[in-house]
Write a protein that holds these residues in place. Structure first.
Motif, PDB file in Angstrom:
ATOM      1  N   ASP A  30      62.778  11.033  -1.617  1.00  0.00           N
ATOM      2  CA  ASP A  30      63.715  11.484  -0.575  1.00  0.00           C
ATOM      3  C   ASP A  30      63.057  12.619  -2.275  1.00  0.00           C
ATOM      4  O   ASP A  30      64.044  14.359  -1.749  1.00  0.00           O
ATOM      5  CB  ASP A  30      65.064  11.574  -0.113  1.00  0.00           C
ATOM      6  N   HIS A  31      64.017  12.094  -3.048  1.00  0.00           N
ATOM      7  CA  HIS A  31      64.432  13.563  -4.364  1.00  0.00           C
ATOM      8  C   HIS A  31      62.596  13.717  -4.285  1.00  0.00           C
ATOM      9  O   HIS A  31      62.462  15.004  -4.585  1.00  0.00           O
ATOM     10  CB  HIS A  31      64.689  13.156  -5.500  1.00  0.00           C
ATOM     11  N   VAL A  34      62.364  16.774  -1.579  1.00  0.00           N
ATOM     12  CA  VAL A  34      63.477  18.032  -1.806  1.00  0.00           C
ATOM     13  C   VAL A  34      62.414  19.074  -3.141  1.00  0.00           C
ATOM     14  O   VAL A  34      61.839  19.941  -2.930  1.00  0.00           O
ATOM     15  CB  VAL A  34      64.248  17.333  -2.288  1.00  0.00           C
ATOM     16  N   ASP A  36      59.093  18.881  -4.441  1.00  0.00           N
ATOM     17  CA  ASP A  36      58.283  19.503  -3.311  1.00  0.00           C
ATOM     18  C   ASP A  36      58.920  20.634  -2.305  1.00  0.00           C
ATOM     19  O   ASP A  36      57.327  21.627  -2.856  1.00  0.00           O
ATOM     20  CB  ASP A  36      57.352  18.431  -2.541  1.00  0.00           C
ATOM     21  N   ARG A  37      59.477  20.497  -1.508  1.00  0.00           N
ATOM     22  CA  ARG A  37      59.945  21.684  -1.082  1.00  0.00           C
ATOM     23  C   ARG A  37      60.334  22.987  -1.926  1.00  0.00           C
ATOM     24  O   ARG A  37      60.242  24.145  -1.562  1.00  0.00           O
ATOM     25  CB  ARG A  37      60.794  21.051   0.464  1.00  0.00           C
ATOM     26  N   VAL A  38      60.915  21.897  -2.628  1.00  0.00           N
ATOM     27  CA  VAL A  38      61.632  23.153  -3.506  1.00  0.00           C
ATOM     28  C   VAL A  38      60.323  23.833  -4.460  1.00  0.00           C
ATOM     29  O   VAL A  38      60.239  25.528  -4.328  1.00  0.00           O
ATOM     30  CB  VAL A  38      62.841  22.899  -4.848  1.00  0.00           C
ATOM     31  N   ILE A  51      66.977  28.372  -1.185  1.00  0.00           N
ATOM     32  CA  ILE A  51      65.888  27.473  -1.283  1.00  0.00           C
ATOM     33  C   ILE A  51      67.302  25.776  -1.122  1.00  0.00           C
ATOM     34  O   ILE A  51      66.685  25.321  -0.508  1.00  0.00           O
ATOM     35  CB  ILE A  51      65.762  27.411  -2.788  1.00  0.00           C
ATOM     36  N   SER A  54      68.461  25.533   2.171  1.00  0.00           N
ATOM     37  CA  SER A  54      67.122  25.433   3.569  1.00  0.00           C
ATOM     38  C   SER A  54      66.886  23.409   2.532  1.00  0.00           C
ATOM     39  O   SER A  54      66.700  23.086   3.923  1.00  0.00           O
ATOM     40  CB  SER A  54      65.618  26.145   2.842  1.00  0.00           C
ATOM     41  N   VAL A  55      67.343  23.332   1.873  1.00  0.00           N
ATOM     42  CA  VAL A  55      66.790  21.885   1.316  1.00  0.00           C
ATOM     43  C   VAL A  55      67.787  20.819   1.246  1.00  0.00           C
ATOM     44  O   VAL A  55      68.482  19.724   1.215  1.00  0.00           O
ATOM     45  CB  VAL A  55      66.117  21.722   0.072  1.00  0.00           C
ATOM     46  N   ALA A  63      69.872  24.042  -6.654  1.00  0.00           N
ATOM     47  CA  ALA A  63      68.472  24.123  -6.438  1.00  0.00           C
ATOM     48  C   ALA A  63      67.303  24.656  -7.440  1.00  0.00           C
ATOM     49  O   ALA A  63      66.183  24.006  -7.810  1.00  0.00           O
ATOM     50  CB  ALA A  63      68.027  25.654  -5.187  1.00  0.00           C
TER      51      ALA A  63
END
Length: 123
Positions: A30-31, A34, A36-38, A51, A54-55, A63
């Motif tokens: 999960d981290h 997160v 990757d998304r950041v 950001i 969003s996450v 973030a």
């Protein structure tokens, strides 16, 4: 529980080591997602404040920390590019701040940018 030579019992390690993903309440995968998304959002030019929202992080600084951690998991070439891109953004931010009238707030903000730059640099 474990037993020692003299029969004393002590607790087994029931909690993950300090700093592990499990301690934060989410599995490492999960981290990673997160992170990757950041990186994705930051590469799109999003602010760390947006950001964080969003996450599901509390603060923009959280973030930024997720960004730094995620960058460190990338290949050396990707790390260099991501750090260079972020340093360019920090340069622009610092130039905007320096255009403001001299004040304690301005000096504090410049110092904050420099701390971010230190956190971003490879160790």
């Amino acid at each position: 529980m474990t037993s020692s030579k003299n029969g004393a019992q002590g607790p087994t390690r029931l909690t993950p080591k300090r700093g592990s993903a499990e301690r934060a309440g989410a599995p490492a995968s999960d981290h990673a997602l997160v992170g990757d998304r950041v990186i994705e959002l930051r590469s799109e030019g999003k602010s760390f404040a947006s950001i964080a929202k969003s996450v599901g992080l509390t603060r923009s600084l959280d973030a930024f920390g997720a960004f730094v951690t995620a960058v460190s998991t990338r290949s050396p070439a990707q790390q260099t590019k991501l750090r260079a891109d972020e340093n360019e953004r920090l340069d622009k931010l610092e130039r905007r701040i320096q255009k403001q009238p001299e004040s304690a707030d301005r000096d504090r903000r410049i110092a904050s940018v420099r701390k971010l730059r230190q956190r971003l640099s490879p160790t």
